[in-house]
Design a protein around this motif. Structure first.
Motif, PDB file in Angstrom:
ATOM      1  N   ALA A 142       0.836  -1.210   0.000  1.00 54.75           N
ATOM      2  CA  ALA A 142       0.000   0.000   0.000  1.00 54.75           C
ATOM      3  C   ALA A 142       0.871   1.260   0.000  1.00 54.75           C
ATOM      4  N   GLU A 143       1.961   1.258   0.732  1.00 55.37           N
ATOM      5  CA  GLU A 143       2.895   2.396   0.719  1.00 55.37           C
ATOM      6  C   GLU A 143       3.512   2.565  -0.658  1.00 55.37           C
ATOM      7  N   TRP A 144       3.875   1.462  -1.284  1.00 53.59           N
ATOM      8  CA  TRP A 144       4.432   1.508  -2.639  1.00 53.59           C
ATOM      9  C   TRP A 144       3.404   2.100  -3.605  1.00 53.59           C
TER      10      TRP A 144
ATOM     11  N   THR B 250       0.967   4.161  -2.906  1.00 57.84           N
ATOM     12  CA  THR B 250       0.855   5.596  -2.610  1.00 57.84           C
ATOM     13  C   THR B 250       1.954   6.375  -3.310  1.00 57.84           C
ATOM     14  N   ARG B 251       3.184   5.868  -3.257  1.00 57.09           N
ATOM     15  CA  ARG B 251       4.297   6.551  -3.940  1.00 57.09           C
ATOM     16  C   ARG B 251       4.072   6.605  -5.449  1.00 57.09           C
TER      17      ARG B 251
ATOM     18  N   TYR C 256       1.190   6.720  -7.035  1.00 51.78           N
ATOM     19  CA  TYR C 256       0.185   7.766  -7.283  1.00 51.78           C
ATOM     20  C   TYR C 256       0.816   9.147  -7.140  1.00 51.78           C
ATOM     21  N   GLU C 257       1.649   9.337  -6.127  1.00 55.47           N
ATOM     22  CA  GLU C 257       2.309  10.627  -5.917  1.00 55.47           C
ATOM     23  C   GLU C 257       3.197  11.004  -7.096  1.00 55.47           C
TER      24      GLU C 257
END
Length: 99
Positions: free
Chosen positions: A23-25, A27-28, A30-31
């Motif tokens: 999920a953190e990956w 998010t990055r 998308y950023e």
């Protein structure tokens, strides 16, 4: 543009343990503007990622950092396509309108 189909290859407890890192990956990605949409497949056997247009090399390098793939908990299939028709909410990624 690409559709990436992730298929889990490990038991659900191993997948669940890795999902926070995945999920953190996501998010990055998308950023950085690489992803348009993502979500778990209805059969819970994997996920679907919809990416913006980029070189195959950049896509593969991006996917290589996914914790699910790094830990060999999933494999992926990449389907490349050109978006020539979209709904109004995706007009900005319609490759036919960009030319």
């Amino acid at each position: 543009m690409y559709v990436v189909l992730l298929t889990y290859t490990a038991p659900p407890p191993e997948i669940d343990y890795a999902l926070p890192d995945h999920a953190e990956w996501l998010t990055r990605q998308y950023e950085h503007g690489r992803l348009i949409a993502s979500g778990r497949r209805a059969d819970h056997r994997g996920e679907v990622l919809l990416t913006r247009s980029m070189s195959v090399g950049k896509l593969e390098a991006t996917l290589a950092g996914d914790p699910l793939l790094l830990r060999h908990l999933a494999h992926h299939e990449v389907i490349e396509f050109s978006a020539t028709r979209t709904g109004p909410e995706l007009r900005a990624v319609n490759e036919a309108l960009a030319h």
